[in-house]
Scaffold this motif. Structure first.
Motif, PDB file in Angstrom:
ATOM      1  N   LYS A  70       0.790  -1.165   0.109  1.00  0.00           N
ATOM      2  CA  LYS A  70      -0.023  -0.185  -0.057  1.00  0.00           C
ATOM      3  C   LYS A  70       0.906   1.143  -0.177  1.00  0.00           C
ATOM      4  O   LYS A  70       0.256   2.387  -0.116  1.00  0.00           O
ATOM      5  N   THR A  71       2.311   1.075   0.383  1.00  0.00           N
ATOM      6  CA  THR A  71       2.971   2.371   0.191  1.00  0.00           C
ATOM      7  C   THR A  71       4.118   1.976  -0.660  1.00  0.00           C
ATOM      8  O   THR A  71       4.161   0.972  -1.204  1.00  0.00           O
ATOM      9  N   ASP A  72       5.027   3.012  -1.082  1.00  0.00           N
ATOM     10  CA  ASP A  72       6.227   3.020  -1.836  1.00  0.00           C
ATOM     11  C   ASP A  72       6.996   2.016  -1.481  1.00  0.00           C
ATOM     12  O   ASP A  72       7.657   1.893  -0.130  1.00  0.00           O
ATOM     13  N   VAL A  73       7.785   1.274  -2.400  1.00  0.00           N
ATOM     14  CA  VAL A  73       8.862   0.325  -2.172  1.00  0.00           C
ATOM     15  C   VAL A  73      10.131   0.962  -1.655  1.00  0.00           C
ATOM     16  O   VAL A  73      10.372   1.793  -2.394  1.00  0.00           O
ATOM     17  N   SER A  74      10.640   0.703  -0.710  1.00  0.00           N
ATOM     18  CA  SER A  74      11.993   1.301   0.056  1.00  0.00           C
ATOM     19  C   SER A  74      13.144   0.647  -1.006  1.00  0.00           C
ATOM     20  O   SER A  74      13.129  -0.412  -1.614  1.00  0.00           O
ATOM     21  N   VAL A  75      14.293   1.452  -0.790  1.00  0.00           N
ATOM     22  CA  VAL A  75      15.404   0.739  -1.384  1.00  0.00           C
ATOM     23  C   VAL A  75      15.956  -0.365  -0.984  1.00  0.00           C
ATOM     24  O   VAL A  75      16.663  -1.176  -1.394  1.00  0.00           O
ATOM     25  N   GLY A  76      15.727  -0.786   0.402  1.00  0.00           N
ATOM     26  CA  GLY A  76      16.055  -1.760   1.088  1.00  0.00           C
ATOM     27  C   GLY A  76      15.616  -3.181   0.498  1.00  0.00           C
ATOM     28  O   GLY A  76      16.133  -4.004   0.202  1.00  0.00           O
ATOM     29  N   THR A  98       2.216  -2.486  -6.251  1.00  0.00           N
ATOM     30  CA  THR A  98       0.915  -1.882  -6.716  1.00  0.00           C
ATOM     31  C   THR A  98       0.986  -0.524  -6.369  1.00  0.00           C
ATOM     32  O   THR A  98       0.207   0.402  -7.027  1.00  0.00           O
ATOM     33  N   LYS A  99       2.000   0.300  -5.628  1.00  0.00           N
ATOM     34  CA  LYS A  99       1.786   1.588  -5.354  1.00  0.00           C
ATOM     35  C   LYS A  99       2.909   2.400  -6.186  1.00  0.00           C
ATOM     36  O   LYS A  99       2.625   3.143  -6.895  1.00  0.00           O
ATOM     37  N   GLY A 100       4.128   2.270  -5.734  1.00  0.00           N
ATOM     38  CA  GLY A 100       5.400   2.953  -6.391  1.00  0.00           C
ATOM     39  C   GLY A 100       6.479   2.620  -5.928  1.00  0.00           C
ATOM     40  O   GLY A 100       6.544   1.788  -4.802  1.00  0.00           O
ATOM     41  N   TYR A 101       7.553   3.544  -5.975  1.00  0.00           N
ATOM     42  CA  TYR A 101       8.901   3.491  -5.293  1.00  0.00           C
ATOM     43  C   TYR A 101       9.334   4.697  -5.003  1.00  0.00           C
ATOM     44  O   TYR A 101       9.259   5.627  -5.227  1.00  0.00           O
ATOM     45  N   GLN A 102      10.262   4.567  -3.675  1.00  0.00           N
ATOM     46  CA  GLN A 102      10.851   5.812  -3.269  1.00  0.00           C
ATOM     47  C   GLN A 102      11.896   6.091  -3.945  1.00  0.00           C
ATOM     48  O   GLN A 102      12.296   5.332  -4.791  1.00  0.00           O
ATOM     49  N   SER A 103      12.491   7.445  -4.297  1.00  0.00           N
ATOM     50  CA  SER A 103      13.321   7.919  -5.109  1.00  0.00           C
ATOM     51  C   SER A 103      14.819   7.026  -4.962  1.00  0.00           C
ATOM     52  O   SER A 103      15.329   6.815  -5.933  1.00  0.00           O
TER      53      SER A 103
END
Length: 281
Positions: A70-76, A98-103
């Motif tokens: 439900k939230t953006d995927v982290s770099v980890g 389904t949501k997005g990715y952190q920068s």
């Protein structure tokens, strides 16, 4: 980070890539779900969606990590996936959420050559790329001709003077309507019989026994299979019937799709329109 039960999402991603491979005419590849691959370290790595194929003598492997977040995927998360890919070796990685990715996740994935995708419900703009136009209704009439008879009228004074044809001699010719031609005295094409047929008036509609005449000042009748050279024409008269076919077509410009797969880096999209049981997004 909140996560839902991911199995049905994994099956949806599997179905999407099966469709993509089929459209790319790569039909012999078997896309697998929940595969275990042993890395060079001896560690077993669980792969959500996997396929391999041979191309130009080389084996190409693809591993897809699916996260229904439900939230953006982290770099980890991208680092963890990258470590598994490095351990397996010689494998292309795709991360789908389904949501997005952190920068930071996007930056790291680009550096490692990992493709980042999202699967979401399609937006109205993706389903309607033409903008506000959703539907076009086409009404029209196709004006045709049939029962065409061709009656060439030769300049008989010229024929008697310039050929060996005598009164009463048969003039035999054969050929398709796109092979029989009218030429000028310099052998330039004026038109084929088909060209003249296409110029015949289509009105009045649905009428029988219409006549139309094409007259020539400098025209010669040429047939590829005949017993004579080109003969000077006065006119060609056509007798024909007209018929009209009415068409009614309704075009929907709005596309249909259950889900859209989007490349986060390139922006490319793929619309998926098949039903996958319980694979809600």
């Amino acid at each position: 980070m909140s996560k839902k039960d991911g199995k049905q999402f994994e099956l949806l991603v599997k179905a999407i890539y099966e469709e993509i491979l089929q459209q790319d005419n790569i039909e012999s590849v078997r896309v697998e779900h929940d595969v275990s691959l042993k890395g060079r370290s001896g560690q077993e790595h669980q792969i959500d969606v996997y396929w391999s194929l041979k191309l130009a003598g080389e084996t190409m492997q693809v591993a897809i990590e699916c996260k229904d977040y439900k939230t953006d995927v982290s770099v980890g998360r991208i680092r963890d996936f990258s470590a598994a890919l490095d351990d397996v070796g010689n494998i292309k990685g795709i991360f789908v959420t389904t949501k997005g990715y952190q920068s930071g996740a996007v930056k790291f994935a680009e550096f490692k050559g990992i493709a980042l995708k999202t699967v979401q419900k399609p937006t109205s703009s993706e389903l309607n790329p033409e903008g506000s136009i959703n539907r076009i209704v086409l009404n029209g009439n196709l004006l045709g001709i049939e029962n065409v008879q061709v009656n060439p009228r030769f300049d008989f004074e010229w024929v008697i003077t310039n050929t060996t044809i005598k009164e009463g001699d048969p003039l035999n010719f054969d050929g398709r309507n796109d092979e029989i031609k009218v030429l000028d005295s310099q052998f330039n094409l004026i038109g084929t019989i088909l060209d003249f047929e296409n110029k015949l008036p289509r009105k009045p509609e649905n009428s029988k026994g219409l006549n139309h005449k094409f007259e020539f000042e400098d025209g010669y009748f040429y047939a590829p299979y005949s017993n004579h050279k080109p003969l000077k024409l006065r006119w060609i008269e056509f007798t024909y019937d007209t018929h009209t076919v009415t068409i009614r077509s309704d075009f929907s410009l709005k596309l249909s799709a259950q889900a859209v797969l989007k490349d986060v880096i390139t922006g490319d999209i793929f619309l998926f329109n098949k039903s996958v049981k319980s694979a809600g997004i």
